[in-house]
Write an enzyme that holds these catalytic residues in place. Sequence first.
Site, short mmCIF file in Angstrom:
data_model
loop_
_atom_site.label_atom_id
_atom_site.label_comp_id
_atom_site.label_asym_id
_atom_site.label_seq_id
_atom_site.Cartn_x
_atom_site.Cartn_y
_atom_site.Cartn_z
N GLY B 72 0.80 -1.22 0.00
CA GLY B 72 0.00 0.00 0.00
C GLY B 72 0.83 1.27 0.00
O GLY B 72 0.52 2.23 -0.71
N THR B 73 1.90 1.27 0.77
CA THR B 73 2.74 2.47 0.86
C THR B 73 3.35 2.79 -0.49
O THR B 73 3.33 3.93 -0.95
CB THR B 73 3.83 2.28 1.93
N SER B 200 -3.49 -3.31 -0.91
CA SER B 200 -2.45 -4.05 -0.21
C SER B 200 -2.93 -5.48 0.00
O SER B 200 -4.07 -5.70 0.39
CB SER B 200 -2.15 -3.39 1.13
N THR B 238 12.31 -7.44 -10.85
CA THR B 238 11.74 -8.77 -11.07
C THR B 238 10.51 -8.95 -10.19
O THR B 238 10.51 -8.59 -9.02
CB THR B 238 12.78 -9.86 -10.74
N CYS B 326 0.92 7.51 23.27
CA CYS B 326 1.88 6.56 23.82
C CYS B 326 2.11 5.37 22.90
O CYS B 326 3.07 4.64 23.06
CB CYS B 326 1.38 6.04 25.15
#
Lengths: 125, 391
Positions: B72-73, B200, B238, B326
Amino acid sequence: MYTEKVMEHFRNPRNMGDMPDADGVGTVGNPVCGDLMTIFIKVKDNKIADVKFKTFGCGAAIATSSMITELAKGKTLEEATKISRGDVAESLGGLPPVKMHCSNLAADGLRAAIEDYLKKKEAKK
Amino acid sequence: MRRVYMDHTAGTPIDERVLEVMMPYFTLNYGNPSSIHSFGNEPRQAIDEARSKVTDLIGAEKKEEIIFTSGGTESNNLAIKGVAYRNKDKGKHIITSSIEHMSVINTCKHLSKQGFKVTYLPVDKDGIVDTEALKKEITDKTILVSIMYANSEIGTIEPIKEIGEIAHDKEAFLHVDAVAAAGQVPINVQDENIDLLSLSSNDMYGPKGTGALYRKSGTNILPMIHGGGQERGLRSGTENLPGIVGMGKATEIAKTEMKGEAERLSKLRDAFIKGVLDRIPESYLNGHPTMRLPNNVNVRFSYIEGESLILGLDMEGVACSSGSACTSKTLEPSHALLAIGLAHEEAHGSLLFTLGRQNTKEDVKYVLGLLPSVVRRLRAISPLTPKDLVT
């Protein structure tokens, strides 16, 4: 991510709760940043006779709060003031680097409570 | 202890049917699809078939419109940079939203430094992109509008078709990041005015490290990876043969099973959300109540913080995630939660459960059974909790 010791304190926090008749109260942190800690102390003969905490925050914030109460109890005010953030982290077997600054506020909280006690004592004179 | 995985946005297990079809391509059919000799034939055919399956899933016109990538990125990078660099003579304006995936936001930030102007559209309190703002911001210099099909954190599904109409009125391309949505809800690139669409494999129970970009014929882009000219020159290197074969199978399964699975998950999702809101005071839903991915449950609890909630649930065998600062690498709370108008302290108290194929009614019941006590325990520790909430 956390040491077993951190998780143990997170699971079974020591000295958690309010203290309506506290001699000194210290609050550090900010809910906007995700960590807020209040430390209550009861002082007798210049020693920390009792200590309690309440904390909003992550696992590290809760575990360090719990640990500071264990480290502080029975110490003289001078000794307790000297407890550092590093001492707290070390007693917990270490903290993830990212948590060393943001969530390791307990030593500051204890110092704030001691300062509050000393200020109140001064005011009474 | 029962273990319940509800973090499918972070990763899905590979479907065993997918793994099975991939296996021969590691050891038996290892030839290079570009080879002239016979070892290249079977792999070439296998990629062709996988391409057809991806084409089918998204209703593309022809299979040549599918470019395989590493995920996806990369697809988002190729779409956005590809359009930007190829069409900068027409204009240097890009429009996206404030709740996109970091691979879109950070690609746009990169382009800002290269002289492109990027507009980030606001969303409403449920996470729906403001199409009126889009109409106001779009100009003749806008070359690309990039909006996600559905948000991976808050689950909100966007009005893509309408956004596409607005983009096409100004002759701008529409790119859609469909990583979170594909395989969960039906997508038709032709009906929905989509020019580029990112997919993705691992978000559909396929292997990690594989993805695809749909590029409608006539949508001009520049490649980002140069080399031997594979994928019609738009993505050299490839081919990741086992990965592509696996992605093909994963999309085929997703297409066949989507309707039933979406109905099943939507029911679980709604029971989950209702269960949380009924059982826990001062708990709230994040994201749209109905325009929502079937697998997405995002809730928040006042006075407590998400990471400690995750740890509390993990102790009981439940895996989920949070938009809390966090749990992020940047120590900032989720940008999507801030964009829907939450204060920092509200965003910190959010929990994200993303359901998947192996989750059952019993799993939801199990989590609903223990979540109230985890919340209660942390609220008892928090100095922010009002007295009457601690019993």
